[in-house]
Design an enzyme around this catalytic site. Sequence first.
Site, PDB file in Angstrom:
ATOM      1  N   GLU A 126      -4.361   7.925   7.391  1.00  0.00           N
ATOM      2  CA  GLU A 126      -5.241   6.942   6.741  1.00  0.00           C
ATOM      3  C   GLU A 126      -5.482   5.775   7.701  1.00  0.00           C
ATOM      4  O   GLU A 126      -6.614   5.300   7.857  1.00  0.00           O
ATOM      5  CB  GLU A 126      -4.598   6.462   5.434  1.00  0.00           C
ATOM      6  CG  GLU A 126      -5.506   5.563   4.618  1.00  0.00           C
ATOM      7  CD  GLU A 126      -4.903   5.168   3.268  1.00  0.00           C
ATOM      8  OE1 GLU A 126      -3.768   5.583   2.970  1.00  0.00           O
ATOM      9  OE2 GLU A 126      -5.579   4.421   2.534  1.00  0.00           O
ATOM     10  N   HIS A 168       0.827  -1.208   0.000  1.00  0.00           N
ATOM     11  CA  HIS A 168       0.000   0.000   0.000  1.00  0.00           C
ATOM     12  C   HIS A 168       0.865   1.265   0.000  1.00  0.00           C
ATOM     13  O   HIS A 168       0.582   2.245  -0.694  1.00  0.00           O
ATOM     14  CB  HIS A 168      -0.919  -0.043   1.225  1.00  0.00           C
ATOM     15  CG  HIS A 168      -1.655   1.220   1.489  1.00  0.00           C
ATOM     16  ND1 HIS A 168      -1.274   2.113   2.457  1.00  0.00           N
ATOM     17  CD2 HIS A 168      -2.747   1.757   0.889  1.00  0.00           C
ATOM     18  CE1 HIS A 168      -2.107   3.148   2.466  1.00  0.00           C
ATOM     19  NE2 HIS A 168      -3.008   2.957   1.523  1.00  0.00           N
ATOM     20  N   GLU A 187       2.139   1.869  -3.408  1.00  0.00           N
ATOM     21  CA  GLU A 187       1.063   2.434  -4.236  1.00  0.00           C
ATOM     22  C   GLU A 187       1.022   3.960  -4.070  1.00  0.00           C
ATOM     23  O   GLU A 187       0.949   4.706  -5.052  1.00  0.00           O
ATOM     24  CB  GLU A 187      -0.269   1.796  -3.813  1.00  0.00           C
ATOM     25  CG  GLU A 187      -1.498   2.394  -4.468  1.00  0.00           C
ATOM     26  CD  GLU A 187      -2.584   2.748  -3.457  1.00  0.00           C
ATOM     27  OE1 GLU A 187      -2.896   3.947  -3.329  1.00  0.00           O
ATOM     28  OE2 GLU A 187      -3.111   1.824  -2.790  1.00  0.00           O
ATOM     29  N   HIS A 188       1.097   4.431  -2.829  1.00  0.00           N
ATOM     30  CA  HIS A 188       1.120   5.889  -2.606  1.00  0.00           C
ATOM     31  C   HIS A 188       2.326   6.528  -3.301  1.00  0.00           C
ATOM     32  O   HIS A 188       2.208   7.589  -3.913  1.00  0.00           O
ATOM     33  CB  HIS A 188       1.240   6.178  -1.104  1.00  0.00           C
ATOM     34  CG  HIS A 188      -0.075   6.268  -0.393  1.00  0.00           C
ATOM     35  ND1 HIS A 188      -0.467   7.391   0.291  1.00  0.00           N
ATOM     36  CD2 HIS A 188      -1.089   5.381  -0.263  1.00  0.00           C
ATOM     37  CE1 HIS A 188      -1.668   7.189   0.829  1.00  0.00           C
ATOM     38  NE2 HIS A 188      -2.060   5.974   0.511  1.00  0.00           N
TER      39      HIS A 188
END
Lengths: 440, 425
Positions: free
Chosen positions: B142, B67, B70-71
């Site tokens: 997040e 993840h 991905e950022h």
Amino acid sequence: MRNSKNRVAVSKLHEKNGISFYAVQSDKFKTIQLDIFLIHPLQKEAVSENALFPYVLRRGCSRYATQLELALRLEELYGAGISAAVHKKGENQIIHLNSGFVADQFTSGNTNLFDEAGSLLLEVLTRPVLEEGLFRRDYFDQEKTNLIQRIQSRVNDKMHYALRRCLEEMCAGEPYAIYEDGDEEGAGTITLEGLMARYRKTLAESPMVVFISGNVNDKDTGRFIDKFSGLERDCNKSFYKSQVTKDVAKVRRIEEPMDVSQGQLCLGFRTQVEAGSPDYFPLAIYNSILGGGVQSKLFQNVREKESLAYYIFSRLEKFKGLLVACGGIDIKNKEKAEKIILEQMEAIRHGNISDLEIEAAKKSIETGTKSMQDSQGGMIDFYLSQLLAGDDDDIESFLDKLMKVEKEDVVRISEKITPDTVYFLTSLSGESTGEGSRNE
Amino acid sequence: MKIFDYERIQEKIIMHEHKSGLKAFVIPKKGYNKVYATFATDYGSIDNTFISPGDKEQTRVPDGIAHFLEHKLFEQEDGSVMDKFSKLGSVPNAYTSFTQTVYLFSCTGVFEENFKLLLNYVQHPYLTDENVEKEKGIIAQEIKMYQDNADWRVFFNLLGALYEKHPTKIDIAGTVESISQIDKAALSKCYDTFYHPSNMIVVVVGDVNDEAVFKMIDEGITAKENPGEIKRIYPDEPNTHFKEKVEKNLAVAIPQFLMGVKDNSAVSGYELLKRKVSLEIILSILMGRSSLLYNQLYDEGLINQSFSTEAILEKSFGYTVWGGQSNDPAQVAGRIQEAIEKIHREGLDQKNFDRIRKAHEGRFIRGLNSPENISHSFIPLYFKGVNFFEQTKVYKELTIQDVQKVFSEHFSMTPALSVIWPMKM
């Protein structure tokens, strides 16, 4: 810019007894959708009953008297759906019944799903299961409990809870402060008799808008419209217009403590711009530049530059002329985040807007609006909103007007935007929890 | 180029294989304004232990790294790629699941430029010590957002009850602690291992010219030599549930619960799709809107409209899951267990099966209006060796005997229960 080959045509078919019928014609979808909207001004005395009766109606109708029988029937109709919902647009409460099902080319045999689903939807609306002239007591009790639980559950989604609490505090004393579901107290006092009377009154007297979407022929459409002729209607009202302009004497500050690990900051503003006004177009561009997407000033500065938030955006409540900026932040960063948000708005006021920002804002709205034409629900929502705003623009003229907005218009509009309320959902201690301390 | 035609649902898929091993798909949607394009890698949060092609030793990376990567891919040497998409008027996004990472945009104009940009940036990571550090604050927020989210917590607590060791029990974004250990070297290692074109696919849904898409693929994908197999290492997971029950308190109004049963079939390909559809049908027969049980629980006020069911099947894990709000989750759990036992005794009913299969097929077709839905369904299934549209075949072929067999195998354990209770004031 225009792309007329993929147009979805929306046309008004008929209007009678305060019921207007629209066709959203397109052959690119695999489904047919029927939507019935009843539009009622948000009123404390009516809101709870109006929020409850659609769910009691959804429990069954004269032909299929229980949820179970209705579910069995819908499964036979290739998994057709019937749903009830209550929304809010500006100071109007919108009661919504919907049915969606596959188009006939996907069914085997000679089922006419349109006729059957259409009849069912109308029966759910107009032929509830009655006992001595009233709704069934058990349905009433159960759905009343469910309504109260729905109201209580608003708190579960912290971002939306904070956003809506901000709007509620901001508009305290105005109809807009009323939720589409009303409040717990109002729900608690609903009686079976009162609910029945409200249902009859709203059904008879409220403006009704009906959308028929998909590839439907004129004959089928005509038969569906005819089914409404048996309704007893006494409607001479047009849509209620939300009160938009309001002077703000002083910015209010609300802090609400809750057992949370992240703070939710919402800044509420009055734009003084009405939905159908020409100023709406520069306002929409303003909002997009401020917090409409990844290119926006808020995203770039609060998130990308300062790493303060994962989500940060601004949003317009078109009908009430409100703008809210929201972000999920660490509790200790509240002052800093608020300052940066206000600085971005100040920057727009000083004309600190690049050509790229204007372009990106326009294109982003254009893409969103054109994409909407690929969704039956999206089209219906757009046209319902246009009706409520008293705006005759179709999608193309709507986009044309947006594209003509200049930087000067955005700066001019920014002068009208006045801060009203700062709302902060904070932890019980009002301090940041230790990083990672709540991880499982 | 290969064309797969699905007449029953009036859909088709055109496939093209690039020399690197990457497969590209066009799913035409005539008359649609929007084009929805995705570039996906078969790499998700559960892939935290692996042996890269050419390595001898296994690598264990910090949780949440897929993840995190991905950022970071949005950041390019000449600025954020989001700015470039915004200039083109398109909407970029990305998401990471347990098993894939997907980069995407949707646009209603200048498709070619947008598409080239997508192909380009995913193949060119730009990682620096500073930009890796900067992202930690954003991702920490997040993670905190999800900590306060009851739907998310009740779900991960259930996974924690079902699984003792499998990494699906770990939050996709990791923890604030685990992401603090992520650095440039670890991110590069993951990128080099999992972002080889042979481990990736491109899917374009919309009214586009497929030949033009494939030409851009041929020109835009760098043909690296196929490095060989990635060995993904998952711990040996017992077949039984780890815990019966997990409870926690959060700021919610009504208790929320989820129940689940682990699926140990470890199937893939068409068999997986068939099993998934079977489980979905079973869940509807057992506790769907037309079941006696659902209606009794609803009438007694034990569940409300928030109740829903789902079947998740991956190659290395799988489960059925159901739940919603209830003031008495234990009572609901007991009643569901009784209904399961009743079917064990009496078997499934043919009439119910036929009707529900037809309804599920109708709902499947209704979902085909949405390019997002098609894309989100297609990608994970493709990585599991099956084409999403084959689902239309499953509905045709599936028999009650198939479904009965799946039922007997799958529902052999007492479901695990996860509850989020409101805070005690």
